[in-house]
Design a protein around this motif. Structure first.
Motif, PDB file in Angstrom:
ATOM      1  N   MET A   1       0.833  -1.193   0.000  1.00  0.00           N
ATOM      2  CA  MET A   1       0.000   0.000   0.000  1.00  0.00           C
ATOM      3  C   MET A   1       0.868   1.243   0.000  1.00  0.00           C
ATOM      4  O   MET A   1       2.020   1.204   0.400  1.00  0.00           O
ATOM      5  N   VAL A   2       0.246   2.326  -0.430  1.00  0.00           N
ATOM      6  CA  VAL A   2       0.853   3.637  -0.244  1.00  0.00           C
ATOM      7  C   VAL A   2       0.389   4.161   1.109  1.00  0.00           C
ATOM      8  O   VAL A   2      -0.793   4.076   1.457  1.00  0.00           O
ATOM      9  N   THR A   3       1.336   4.675   1.890  1.00  0.00           N
ATOM     10  CA  THR A   3       1.053   5.159   3.238  1.00  0.00           C
ATOM     11  C   THR A   3       1.080   6.688   3.253  1.00  0.00           C
ATOM     12  O   THR A   3       1.948   7.309   2.646  1.00  0.00           O
ATOM     13  N   PHE A   4       0.125   7.266   3.971  1.00  0.00           N
ATOM     14  CA  PHE A   4       0.117   8.712   4.171  1.00  0.00           C
ATOM     15  C   PHE A   4       0.277   8.980   5.664  1.00  0.00           C
ATOM     16  O   PHE A   4      -0.577   8.600   6.472  1.00  0.00           O
ATOM     17  N   VAL A   5       1.394   9.617   6.001  1.00  0.00           N
ATOM     18  CA  VAL A   5       1.741   9.890   7.390  1.00  0.00           C
ATOM     19  C   VAL A   5       1.607  11.384   7.642  1.00  0.00           C
ATOM     20  O   VAL A   5       2.079  12.196   6.839  1.00  0.00           O
ATOM     21  N   PRO A   6       0.970  11.792   8.735  1.00  0.00           N
ATOM     22  CA  PRO A   6       0.745  13.223   8.978  1.00  0.00           C
ATOM     23  C   PRO A   6       2.049  13.985   9.189  1.00  0.00           C
ATOM     24  O   PRO A   6       3.029  13.450   9.703  1.00  0.00           O
ATOM     25  N   THR A   7       2.040  15.241   8.792  1.00  0.00           N
ATOM     26  CA  THR A   7       3.208  16.100   8.966  1.00  0.00           C
ATOM     27  C   THR A   7       3.275  16.710  10.357  1.00  0.00           C
ATOM     28  O   THR A   7       4.261  17.355  10.706  1.00  0.00           O
ATOM     29  N   ALA A   8       2.216  16.524  11.149  1.00  0.00           N
ATOM     30  CA  ALA A   8       2.178  17.069  12.507  1.00  0.00           C
ATOM     31  C   ALA A   8       1.405  16.097  13.389  1.00  0.00           C
ATOM     32  O   ALA A   8       0.582  15.319  12.895  1.00  0.00           O
ATOM     33  N   PRO A   9       1.654  16.112  14.686  1.00  0.00           N
ATOM     34  CA  PRO A   9       0.910  15.225  15.581  1.00  0.00           C
ATOM     35  C   PRO A   9      -0.544  15.646  15.693  1.00  0.00           C
ATOM     36  O   PRO A   9      -0.911  16.784  15.365  1.00  0.00           O
ATOM     37  N   GLY A  10      -1.364  14.712  16.187  1.00  0.00           N
ATOM     38  CA  GLY A  10      -2.772  15.011  16.384  1.00  0.00           C
ATOM     39  C   GLY A  10      -3.677  14.014  15.708  1.00  0.00           C
ATOM     40  O   GLY A  10      -3.217  13.070  15.055  1.00  0.00           O
ATOM     41  N   ARG A  11      -4.969  14.223  15.885  1.00  0.00           N
ATOM     42  CA  ARG A  11      -5.958  13.338  15.284  1.00  0.00           C
ATOM     43  C   ARG A  11      -5.969  13.499  13.770  1.00  0.00           C
ATOM     44  O   ARG A  11      -5.634  14.557  13.245  1.00  0.00           O
ATOM     45  N   LEU A  12      -6.376  12.437  13.089  1.00  0.00           N
ATOM     46  CA  LEU A  12      -6.476  12.539  11.638  1.00  0.00           C
ATOM     47  C   LEU A  12      -7.422  13.665  11.231  1.00  0.00           C
ATOM     48  O   LEU A  12      -7.219  14.323  10.211  1.00  0.00           O
TER      49      LEU A  12
END
Length: 376
Positions: A1-12
Motif C-alpha cells: 500500500m501507499v502510506t500517508f503519514v501526517p506532517t504534525a501530531p494530532g488526530r487525523l
C-alpha cells in the motif's frame, strides 16, 4: 500500500497535510532483508496507476526483485492513512494512545490475489517464503491463497508467518481465529503476546505455544521485555532448504480447526530461548515487528543460533524504533554481529537511540565499545 503519514501530531481529523510513503508488512521485510545483503523478491499486485508505479519503484530502490509484481488494470492500489502512534490491537476506543489507522483497500489490486492469479514459480523461488496475516483479511481469494501456501507438502520452502493482527481489518463476520489456523501450517511463526490475547483470547507465551504446537519455531514477541523462541529441535533451529523444482500448488485446505490435517508433532521437548531486548529510545513504534522478523530471518538464512537470531531481530527492530519511518537503514552486518556477540551483562546494559546504526560507519574498525552506544 501507499502510506500517508501526517506532517504534525494530532488526530487525523485535525492533521492539515500528509507525506506519502510505502507500507506493507511483507514489503517491509523484503526491503530490510535486501538492505542487509540478502536476495529478496516481493510478489504482489498493484494497480496500473501512479501509486502502484511509486510502490514498485520505491521497493525496488532497496534492492528488492520486483519482477514478479503484477499490475491490475481494473483495480486500484491500496492506500492507508495513519497517525504516528503504535497500531492498535484491541477494540476501537479501548486504546486511546494508539494510532488511528484508516485503510482504503477494499477492492484493491492486492485483494485479487488468489491461487489462480499468483505463480508458484515466483512464490517458491527462494529459501524462505514470508507471509503475513494481514493478507488473509483482504478478501476470500486472499484467504484461499494463504490457506494454500500454509498447506504442508513436499518441496515447499521454509514458510514464515507473521500473525500481524490488525483489528481494523477484522470486522463483520470475519473471524481472526483464522490466523491461528494459518499459523499452524507454517514452519516459523511470529506473534506478539498482545496480538494472541486480542485475537484468540490466549495469554502468555507458554499458553500460545500450547495452542500452536505444530510450527518448528514459534517466536513470541513481548515488547520491551524481549522475545522468547520455542523450537522443536533440541540441537538447532531449522534452516531453509535451497530452491529446487516444485510440484504444482496443492488444493487449498478449508480449515484446520479439528486438527485432522496436522498430526500432533513428535514428542520432542522444546528448546526455549528467552532473550531480552536492549533499551531503546523510541521515536516511533510502527514497523518494528516487521523489522524484528527481518532480523530473525536474516540470521536464519545465515544458520545462526537461537540466541543470535533473537538478538539480530532485536537490533533490526531497534533500527526502526529509532526513526520516524516504517523502514530504517539496518546496522552493518559486522557491527550487528559484534553487538550480538556481547555477553549477557554487556547486552543488558546496551542502550540504543537515534543515529545508532551510523556508529558502524563512524567506527569501521569497531573501536568503540558497544556498551557505550547510548545515543540520546
Amino acid at each position: 500500500m501507499v502510506t500517508f503519514v501526517p506532517t504534525a501530531p494530532g488526530r487525523l481529523a485535525d492533521v492539515p497535510s500528509f507525506v506519502r510513503g510505502i507500507g506493507g508488512a511483507e514489503s517491509n521485510v523484503a526491503c530490510a532483508l535486501a538492505a542487509s545483503g540478502h536476495r529478496a523478491k516481493w510478489v504482489g499486485r498493484v494497480g496500473a496507476d501512479g501509486f502502484g508505479e511509486h510502490l514498485v519503484a520505491a521497493i525496488g530502490s532497496y534492492g528488492v526483485d520486483t519482477s514478479a509484481v503484477q499490475r491490475d488494470p481494473d483495480r486500484p492500489t491500496g492506500i492507508y492513512f495513519r497517525t504516528a502512534g503504535e497500531r492498535a490491537t484491541g477494540t476501537a476506543g479501548e486504546e486511546p494512545d494508539r494510532a488511528e489507522v484508516i485503510y482504503y483497500r477494499a477492492g484493491s489490486a492486492a485483494s485479487a490475489m488468489s491461487p489462480s492469479t499468483m505463480r508458484y514459480e515466483d512464490l517458491f523461488s527462494g529459501r524462505i517464503l514470508h507471509l503475513s496475516g494481514i493478507t488473509a483479511a483482504l478478501s476470500a481469494d486472499c484467504l484461499s491463497l494463504m490457506r494454500t501456501l500454509t498447506t504442508r507438502f513436499p518441496g515447499r520452502p521454509l514458510v514464515s508467518f507473521d500473525v500481524n493482527y490488525r483489528v481494523n481489518l477484522w470486522h463483520d463476520a470475519a473471524d481472526p481465529r483464522v490466523l491461528l489456523d494459518l499459523a499452524r501450517g507454517a514452519d516459523i511463526v511470529f506473534v506478539g503476546e498482545d496480538e494472541a490475547e486480542a485475537a484468540w483470547g490466549v495469554r502468555g507465551s507458554a499458553a500460545i505455544r500450547e495452542v500452536l504446537p505444530e510450527p518448528e519455531v514459534l517466536v513470541v514477541k513481548r515488547g520491551e521485555r524481549g522475545a522468547v523462541a520455542y523450537a522443536r529441535r533440541a540441537a538447532t533451529f531449522p534452516t531453509p532448504p535451497h530452491p529446487e523444482p516444485r510440484a504444482p500448488l496443492p488444493e487449498p485446505r478449508t480449515s484446520n480447526a479439528a486438527g485432522a490435517e496436522f498430526p500432533a508433532p513428535q514428542a520432542r521437548p522444546d528448546t526455549v530461548t528467552d532473550e531480552p531486548a536492549p533499551r531503546v529510545d523510541v521515536v516511533a513504534p510502527v514497523g518494528a515487528g516487521d523489522a524484528f522478523a527481518a532480523g530473525f530471518l536474516s540470521a536464519t538464512l545465515r544458520e545462526l543460533s537461537a540466541r543470535e537470531r533473537l538478538r539480530h531481530g532485536h537490533l533490526m527492530a531497534a533500527a526502526t524504533l529509532t526513526v520516524a519511518a516504517d523502514l530504517a537503514v539496518p546496522p552493518a552486518r559486522a557491527y550487528a554481529d559484534r553487538l550480538v556477540a556481547l555477553d549477557a551483562r554487556a547486552w543488558g546494559t546496551l542502550r540504543l537511540g537515534p543515529g545508532w546504526t551510523a556508529t558502524a560507519e563512524q567506527h569501521p574498525q569497531g573501536r568503540q565499545d558497544p556498551q557505550e552506544v547510548r545515543i540520546p
